[in-house]
Design a protein around this motif. Structure first.
Motif, PDB file in Angstrom:
ATOM      1  N   GLY A  87       0.818  -1.202   0.000  1.00  0.00           N
ATOM      2  CA  GLY A  87       0.000   0.000   0.000  1.00  0.00           C
ATOM      3  C   GLY A  87       0.849   1.248   0.000  1.00  0.00           C
ATOM      4  O   GLY A  87       1.992   1.234  -0.450  1.00  0.00           O
ATOM      5  N   ARG A  88       0.275   2.319   0.526  1.00  0.00           N
ATOM      6  CA  ARG A  88       0.997   3.579   0.562  1.00  0.00           C
ATOM      7  C   ARG A  88       0.827   4.240   1.931  1.00  0.00           C
ATOM      8  O   ARG A  88      -0.108   3.921   2.677  1.00  0.00           O
ATOM      9  CB  ARG A  88       0.502   4.520  -0.528  1.00  0.00           C
ATOM     10  CG  ARG A  88      -0.961   4.973  -0.373  1.00  0.00           C
ATOM     11  CD  ARG A  88      -1.297   6.097  -1.322  1.00  0.00           C
ATOM     12  NE  ARG A  88      -2.690   6.518  -1.215  1.00  0.00           N
ATOM     13  CZ  ARG A  88      -3.137   7.696  -1.647  1.00  0.00           C
ATOM     14  NH1 ARG A  88      -2.305   8.545  -2.230  1.00  0.00           N
ATOM     15  NH2 ARG A  88      -4.417   8.010  -1.520  1.00  0.00           N
ATOM     16  N   PHE A  89       1.749   5.133   2.251  1.00  0.00           N
ATOM     17  CA  PHE A  89       1.656   5.889   3.488  1.00  0.00           C
ATOM     18  C   PHE A  89       1.805   7.371   3.178  1.00  0.00           C
ATOM     19  O   PHE A  89       2.433   7.764   2.191  1.00  0.00           O
ATOM     20  CB  PHE A  89       2.726   5.446   4.497  1.00  0.00           C
ATOM     21  CG  PHE A  89       4.139   5.772   4.078  1.00  0.00           C
ATOM     22  CD1 PHE A  89       4.728   6.977   4.427  1.00  0.00           C
ATOM     23  CD2 PHE A  89       4.884   4.867   3.331  1.00  0.00           C
ATOM     24  CE1 PHE A  89       6.030   7.281   4.036  1.00  0.00           C
ATOM     25  CE2 PHE A  89       6.181   5.156   2.940  1.00  0.00           C
ATOM     26  CZ  PHE A  89       6.753   6.369   3.293  1.00  0.00           C
ATOM     27  N   ILE A  90       1.204   8.192   4.016  1.00  0.00           N
ATOM     28  CA  ILE A  90       1.313   9.646   3.912  1.00  0.00           C
ATOM     29  C   ILE A  90       1.563  10.169   5.318  1.00  0.00           C
ATOM     30  O   ILE A  90       0.807   9.856   6.247  1.00  0.00           O
ATOM     31  CB  ILE A  90       0.023  10.278   3.346  1.00  0.00           C
ATOM     32  CG1 ILE A  90      -0.319   9.679   1.983  1.00  0.00           C
ATOM     33  CG2 ILE A  90       0.171  11.794   3.242  1.00  0.00           C
ATOM     34  CD1 ILE A  90      -1.726  10.037   1.504  1.00  0.00           C
ATOM     35  N   PHE A  91       2.613  10.954   5.488  1.00  0.00           N
ATOM     36  CA  PHE A  91       2.909  11.528   6.800  1.00  0.00           C
ATOM     37  C   PHE A  91       2.953  13.046   6.707  1.00  0.00           C
ATOM     38  O   PHE A  91       3.553  13.610   5.793  1.00  0.00           O
ATOM     39  CB  PHE A  91       4.246  11.026   7.353  1.00  0.00           C
ATOM     40  CG  PHE A  91       4.658  11.753   8.602  1.00  0.00           C
ATOM     41  CD1 PHE A  91       4.026  11.482   9.806  1.00  0.00           C
ATOM     42  CD2 PHE A  91       5.629  12.734   8.567  1.00  0.00           C
ATOM     43  CE1 PHE A  91       4.366  12.179  10.955  1.00  0.00           C
ATOM     44  CE2 PHE A  91       5.985  13.437   9.708  1.00  0.00           C
ATOM     45  CZ  PHE A  91       5.343  13.156  10.913  1.00  0.00           C
ATOM     46  N   SER A  92       2.302  13.693   7.668  1.00  0.00           N
ATOM     47  CA  SER A  92       2.333  15.142   7.781  1.00  0.00           C
ATOM     48  C   SER A  92       2.577  15.507   9.239  1.00  0.00           C
ATOM     49  O   SER A  92       1.870  15.012  10.125  1.00  0.00           O
ATOM     50  CB  SER A  92       1.005  15.757   7.325  1.00  0.00           C
ATOM     51  OG  SER A  92       0.933  17.124   7.712  1.00  0.00           O
ATOM     52  N   PRO A  93       3.584  16.352   9.528  1.00  0.00           N
ATOM     53  CA  PRO A  93       3.843  16.745  10.916  1.00  0.00           C
ATOM     54  C   PRO A  93       2.637  17.418  11.570  1.00  0.00           C
ATOM     55  O   PRO A  93       2.469  17.346  12.784  1.00  0.00           O
ATOM     56  CB  PRO A  93       5.020  17.726  10.790  1.00  0.00           C
ATOM     57  CG  PRO A  93       5.678  17.370   9.501  1.00  0.00           C
ATOM     58  CD  PRO A  93       4.564  16.927   8.601  1.00  0.00           C
ATOM     59  N   THR A  94       1.786  18.046  10.773  1.00  0.00           N
ATOM     60  CA  THR A  94       0.626  18.746  11.327  1.00  0.00           C
ATOM     61  C   THR A  94      -0.650  17.905  11.290  1.00  0.00           C
ATOM     62  O   THR A  94      -1.541  18.083  12.125  1.00  0.00           O
ATOM     63  CB  THR A  94       0.369  20.063  10.557  1.00  0.00           C
ATOM     64  OG1 THR A  94       0.194  19.759   9.166  1.00  0.00           O
ATOM     65  CG2 THR A  94       1.555  21.007  10.716  1.00  0.00           C
ATOM     66  N   GLN A  95      -0.755  16.970  10.335  1.00  0.00           N
ATOM     67  CA  GLN A  95      -1.981  16.190  10.164  1.00  0.00           C
ATOM     68  C   GLN A  95      -1.919  14.826  10.839  1.00  0.00           C
ATOM     69  O   GLN A  95      -2.889  14.378  11.439  1.00  0.00           O
ATOM     70  CB  GLN A  95      -2.277  16.003   8.672  1.00  0.00           C
ATOM     71  CG  GLN A  95      -2.563  17.282   7.913  1.00  0.00           C
ATOM     72  CD  GLN A  95      -3.901  17.884   8.277  1.00  0.00           C
ATOM     73  OE1 GLN A  95      -4.838  17.188   8.661  1.00  0.00           O
ATOM     74  NE2 GLN A  95      -3.996  19.207   8.162  1.00  0.00           N
ATOM     75  N   GLY A  96      -0.790  14.153  10.745  1.00  0.00           N
ATOM     76  CA  GLY A  96      -0.657  12.816  11.303  1.00  0.00           C
ATOM     77  C   GLY A  96      -0.152  11.828  10.268  1.00  0.00           C
ATOM     78  O   GLY A  96       0.636  12.186   9.383  1.00  0.00           O
TER      79      GLY A  96
END
Length: 243
Positions: A87-96
């Motif tokens: 699958g895929r991952f998405i990381f954001s310091p502000t969103q999670g």
């Protein structure tokens, strides 16, 4: 015209074969040898120094929106083939953090504000508050995953004993995590991270000397950049619970 069709068919088959070859190569890389497992075991004899951890934190510096793909394999001694998901991952310091499984079936997990929100393959959404669960594993999981993706060594140090070999090969590094909480450690075992300027793999191994059961996650196609509207929308999964 027939020649054109044959050429297109041949090209399609060639692309399909190449894709299969690439997938097979990636799967083979997720197979750990006995020597690699022994090397991981030896890592946990070497507590990380503060200077090594500081240098690693500066090298990672992942305080930016990041996305990529993952291949996860769970190896069990009772099974001939590992259980595999992609699958895929998405990381954001502000969103999670978004963890979206695409194979063998669709599922979605969102970690934000110490909330774990999950959507199964049937579309059912569930939410778990880590703080209210009373489960130390549930409490540490959101912090652990977000700290890993952010390269936040200080946050990891709060819940885990850290291990690291002082001598690195170029930009390559390996970091061992051992949960301070005995219940969490018994459930997760040792967690070994490897990478360069990005985290490239995560390996969870049991506490046994002869390791036969382990989970290996590879992170690929990692890149930085502002999140798109469709990526940001995935962080709003919890809004479905209010409907």
């Amino acid at each position: 015209m027939a020649a054109d069709n044959n050429a297109e068919s041949s090209q399609s088959q060639s692309s399909s074969t190449q894709a299969h070859t690439d997938d097979k190569a990636q799967e083979d890389e997720a197979q750990l040898t006995k020597a690699q497992l022994a090397q991981i075991n030896s890592l946990y004899q070497q507590p990380a120094s503060s200077s090594a951890l500081k240098a690693l934190a500066q090298q990672l510096n992942l305080q930016a929106d990041t996305r990529g793909q993952f291949l996860q394999q769970r190896h069990l001694a009772v099974l001939k083939k590992p259980l595999q998901s992609q699958g895929r991952f998405i990381f954001s310091p502000t969103q999670g953090l978004v963890w979206q499984q695409l194979k063998p079936f669709n599922s979605l997990m969102v970690l934000k504000d110490q909330q774990l929100i999950q959507q199964n393959s049937q579309g059912k959404v569930q939410q778990l508050s880590a703080a209210a669960s009373g489960n130390p594993i549930a409490q540490q999981l959101p912090r652990l995953l977000q700290a890993i993706m952010a390269g936040d060594i200080e946050a990891l140090h709060a819940d885990f004993a850290l291990f690291m070999v002082e001598e690195k090969t170029g930009a390559l590094w390996q970091l061992g995590l051992q949960a301070n909480d005995p219940q969490v450690h018994a459930a997760m075992g040792n967690i070994t991270l490897s990478g360069d300027t990005h985290i490239r793999s995560l390996i969870m191994t049991s506490q046994q000397t002869d390791i036969s059961d382990y989970t290996y996650i590879q992170f690929t196609n990692t890149e930085h950049g502002p999140l798109s509207d469709s990526e940001l929308a995935l962080f709003s999964l919890n809004s479905e619970l209010a409907q």
